[in-house]
Write an enzyme that holds these catalytic residues in place. Structure first.
Site, PDB file in Angstrom:
ATOM      1  N   GLY A  19       0.841  -1.193   0.000  1.00 34.04           N
ATOM      2  CA  GLY A  19       0.000   0.000   0.000  1.00 34.04           C
ATOM      3  C   GLY A  19       0.871   1.236   0.000  1.00 34.04           C
ATOM      4  O   GLY A  19       1.988   1.224  -0.520  1.00 34.04           O
ATOM      5  N   CYS A  20       0.386   2.292   0.597  1.00 35.86           N
ATOM      6  CA  CYS A  20       1.121   3.553   0.645  1.00 35.86           C
ATOM      7  C   CYS A  20       2.489   3.340   1.288  1.00 35.86           C
ATOM      8  O   CYS A  20       2.595   2.791   2.383  1.00 35.86           O
ATOM      9  CB  CYS A  20       0.333   4.599   1.424  1.00 35.86           C
ATOM     10  SG  CYS A  20       1.207   6.166   1.609  1.00 35.86           S
TER      11      CYS A  20
END
Length: 187
Positions: A19-20
């Site tokens: 993810g981020c």
């Protein structure tokens, strides 16, 4: 000796997409034995992607963190365990509200041994039904890696009160610190 100075002469690298990259980078930079965790982009087609390029979802790149570590202080297997704890490996191209192929779960290996260890752990987690849903984490050789722009490096450290950091990254980091307290660097 400095807290993150290498203890052995042989450093290794590992690359993870969860993810981020702000959260993933923050967590890995706090582990003893990790010399550096760098946000970047990998496994896409664009020759030199920017954040804006990657956010279009057309470059094929994932947001990743490249971890340089001392295996005499922390093992690749331990890094894998942390990785599977700090993100949801069962959601395809998504982590929380972040959606797109750039947010996919991926382990981008630097050698055959890493690929073997990653696949073995995924099989073990699947067999034990650790997540209650199938794991969608891709395991592929690292390809076409590029560091992210300077403002993304150690972003959470520099912006802990920014909205996304305060409400998304901080709780994940706190959970990680509680779960892996024995692996944290000592100040």
């Amino acid at each position: 000796m400095e807290a993150n100075a290498p203890q052995s002469n042989t450093l290794e690298e590992a690359t993870f997409g969860g993810g981020c990259f702000w959260c993933v980078e923050t967590v890995f930079n706090q582990l003893k034995g990790v010399i550096d965790a760098e946000s970047g982009y990998s496994n896409g087609q664009h020759p030199k992607p920017s954040y804006d390029d990657v956010c279009t979802g057309t470059t094929g790149h994932a947001e990743v963190v490249r971890v340089k570590f001392d295996p005499s202080q922390i093992s690749y297997h331990q890094l894998l365990e942390v990785f599977f704890t700090i993100h949801d490996p069962t959601t395809l191209n998504r982590q929380g509200n972040d959606e797109g192929t750039q947010y996919r779960s991926g382990i981008y290996t630097h050698n055959d041994n890493q690929a073997h260890q990653a696949r073995a752990l995924i099989e073990q987690l699947e067999t034990s039904h650790a997540f209650g849903k199938p794991i969608v984490t891709e395991v592929r050789p690292l390809a076409n890696y590029h560091p992210a722009e300077a403002y993304h490096q150690r972003y959470f450290e520099h912006n802990p009160h920014a909205g996304y950091c305060a409400f998304v990254v901080a709780p994940k980091v706190a959970k990680f610190q509680k779960t892996f307290g024995d692996l944290l660097k000592k100040d």
